[in-house]
Every structure is written in C-alpha cells, then in structure tokens.
Design an enzyme around this catalytic site. Sequence first.
Site, mmCIF file in Angstrom:
data_model
loop_
_atom_site.group_PDB
_atom_site.id
_atom_site.type_symbol
_atom_site.label_atom_id
_atom_site.label_comp_id
_atom_site.label_asym_id
_atom_site.label_seq_id
_atom_site.Cartn_x
_atom_site.Cartn_y
_atom_site.Cartn_z
ATOM 1 N NE ARG A 27 6.033 3.335 6.141
ATOM 2 C CZ ARG A 27 4.829 3.202 6.685
ATOM 3 N NH1 ARG A 27 3.900 4.099 6.425
ATOM 4 N NH2 ARG A 27 4.555 2.197 7.473
ATOM 5 C CB CYS B 270 8.142 3.420 9.588
ATOM 6 S SG CYS B 270 9.353 2.321 8.850
#
Lengths: 149, 303
Positions: free
Chosen positions: B252, B247
């Site tokens: 994430r 990410c």
Amino acid sequence: MTTERPLPAQLAEIIDDFQELEEPDRLQLLLEFSRGLPPLPDRYTEHPGLMEQVVECQTPLFLALEVTPESGDIHLFFAAPKEAPTTRGFAAVLHEGLDGLDAATILAIPDDVPDRLGLSRAITPLRMRGMTAMLGRIKRKIREAVPAP
Amino acid sequence: MPKAVDTSTKFSEYAHPERIVSTQWLEEHLGSDGLVVVESDEDILLYEIGHIPGSVKVDWHTDLNDPVNRDYIDGEEFSALMSLKGISRDTTVVIYGDKSNWWAAYALWVFSLFGHEDVRLLDGGRDKWIAEERPFTTERSMPKRTEYPVCDRRDEAIRAFLPDVINHFGKPLIDVRSPQEYSGERTTMPAYPEEGALRGGHIPTAASVPWGRAAAEDGTFRDRAELDAIYRDEAGLSDNDDVVAYCRIGERSSHTWFVLTHLLGFENVRNYDGSWTEWGNAVRVPIIRGEERGEEPKGYNSK
C-alpha cells in the site's frame, strides 16, 4: 502416534488431482474450480441474510450450511464475487470435497488439508489462511447445527 | 523510443505526467511497437478471467519476491522475467491492476528498483477499463522473448530499511494503513485476518494518511489540488522533505510512494517495505499506540 482417519474419497481425489500437476497447472485447476462453483439456490439469492460472512477471507465470502433431516448429510452453499477467482476456487474445492458427507466425517478432516493442495508457494500465506478459515467455519457451523453424539 | 506522454489536462498538473496514462490513451496505443502492458493484481487468478488484449501478467508474490529471503528478486532474475514478458530496456511499460492500482503501484516501484526508465500506471486501473467496456480478452498473450540486460537492483534512493527509519526520526513519516492499524487496535486491514505482528500501533511521529485517500471513487488518482490538500496541508509535507512511507508489508505504501514522487514531485521519498510486519515485531523499537502521532524518540538515531 495417532493414526489419522483416511480422507473422504471425494476430497482425496481432488488433492491427488492437484498433486499430480506442476505448480502453474495447479493454479489453472484452481481457476477451473472457481468457474464450477455452483450458483446459489433461490432461497439464498432471495434472502442473502441467511448466509454468514467468513471475515477471515480477503474477499467477501458467504457460507450457508444445511443438514438433511433423515440422513444427516451436510450440504454447503457458497457465494463469492466473480472478481475473486482465488476465493471462489477455494470455495469450490471445499464444496466438491465436502458436500453430501455426514457431520462426523467432515469434523474428522484435518485442519491442514488446504496446505495439501500444493499451492502454498503460489498463493500468499494470508490467502491460504483464508481457506483454512473457511474449513474452520464449516466445522464450527456443523458443531452448532448437529448435537454431539 | 519512449511513447508520447499522455497530455490530458488532469495529468499536466502532476509533477511527472510521463508516469501516468489514461484508459483512452492506452486503447489508442494498444498493440503499438515498444509498448508492453503489464497486469498486476492482488488475486493471482484475476488476469486469467480477463485482461487487456496483449497484456502480460506479473505476480507480486511469485514473480517479484524472493521465495526464501524476505527480499525482492535480483538483477539476473529481473532480467529473465523481463525477457520472458517481452520487455526490453527501452520499452514503455504501462502497469494496471485491481483495487485502485494497489499492486500495480507495487510492481512499478519494484521496476524502479531496477531503474527501468519508462514505466507508467494506467489511471483507474483494471476496474475503470472494464467499466468503460474497453477491449478485454481471456486469450493468453504470447510475448516474443527479448534481451534484457542484467541491471543491479539499486535500493538506496527509494527503499528504506529498519536502521534507515531509526535514523530518520525528526523527518516526516507517513503511515498509509487504516486508522485501526495506526492506533494499534488491529495489526492488519479491517476484514483481513490478524497476522504477523506482535505489537500494534505506529512508528512515533508518523502521520496517518490511509493510502486509499489518494484515489477517487472510480479508482483514478485525485487531481493535483486535492492531493496537495491531503499531503501538504493536512499531513504537513513541504518541498525538499525527505519522506518515508510504510504500511504492513510495503505494497500500500508503494501507492503512496508513487503519489508523492511522481504526482506531487517530492524527490526524496522512500518506501519502507519491512513496514509494520517488521517494526511491530522488532525488539526495542519505539511504538506509539492510539491516535496521536507521538513525540520524536530520543537516543535512537545517531544525531
């Protein structure tokens, strides 16, 4: 070398309060600030459209600014959700540090003031930048609202 | 002794039901020996305004990252942290947090780098617990200091570095950022400040599957069939694939790493935590702009 204007007393005091503490206690103080963010007056809770969102902040933060006609004092209003204590804390520091000052005084405050709270290690750079953005936004709104002398 | 597995029907369809517990399971087991609940959030002060009784806070930024090098803490620091939080090597750790367990999954991934055996996520995280009006407190937890062995951090199996990614071309990559970051229109999440990357776009051939798609509206993980539809049918992953997820800074993608590894049972998934803030700044690495995945670059890896 240019000499810097001294910080307004109400802001300098807050910075001293933070600087006197060890790092974990500084976070605790920020938390206390977040609890003390004044609630919005009805004219804003009833008309949230009057406030402007600071998009540089990770969590929604809304800001409004009023200039008192005779004195030229600036008054600030912030709104941020309860689930965003760090953002609320920063808003509350700026509120207590700047509210009631005149335009020239606020515009003279150095942009790096948020870094002087001594939180840069505990708070991620992204979030510190959010607070710098809040100050930047306040200054911009002042420039729009108050014609340059 | 590890705690019993949550036998909810939804979880039994996952590859590793022992990695996830429901809010109900957690409330029933709260306060029992051998269980420590950890809260890990994006907002560093959120734990202080209320948390699950007895839970301890682990901050991804101040506790898990090295303050100088761009790396995680080492074995000794992890051992000291665990001991401070009242965690032993055989403790069942349940992690929960804000934003659909975004940072909780990141903390779980870091615990996994140190081989902590029994670490689970609370399905739905902090928001679901609060929405169900389960016990909540501002009382500070005072865990009893424990002995935790110094264990080496073992990066190879679940962590990818930039050279690994260059050598990975030809195998599946999952980009879990927002569509705007993937196309290169932005270098960070919508509504977050632009920061940290000189170039926008994605790693060639990476499939775009924003991390949040694995979560339902209430922050819980989607069920097995829904996840299979997203990652197998749509993104094209198949059994035995060697997968790298990335990410912006690796948080994430930890969430996606958790989904692929523990819910769908892929055995070779690595999180590239250098992610876009490294790739988008690195000199002479190939980048694709726009919505297409792009061709496999030639002449980069040692194949």
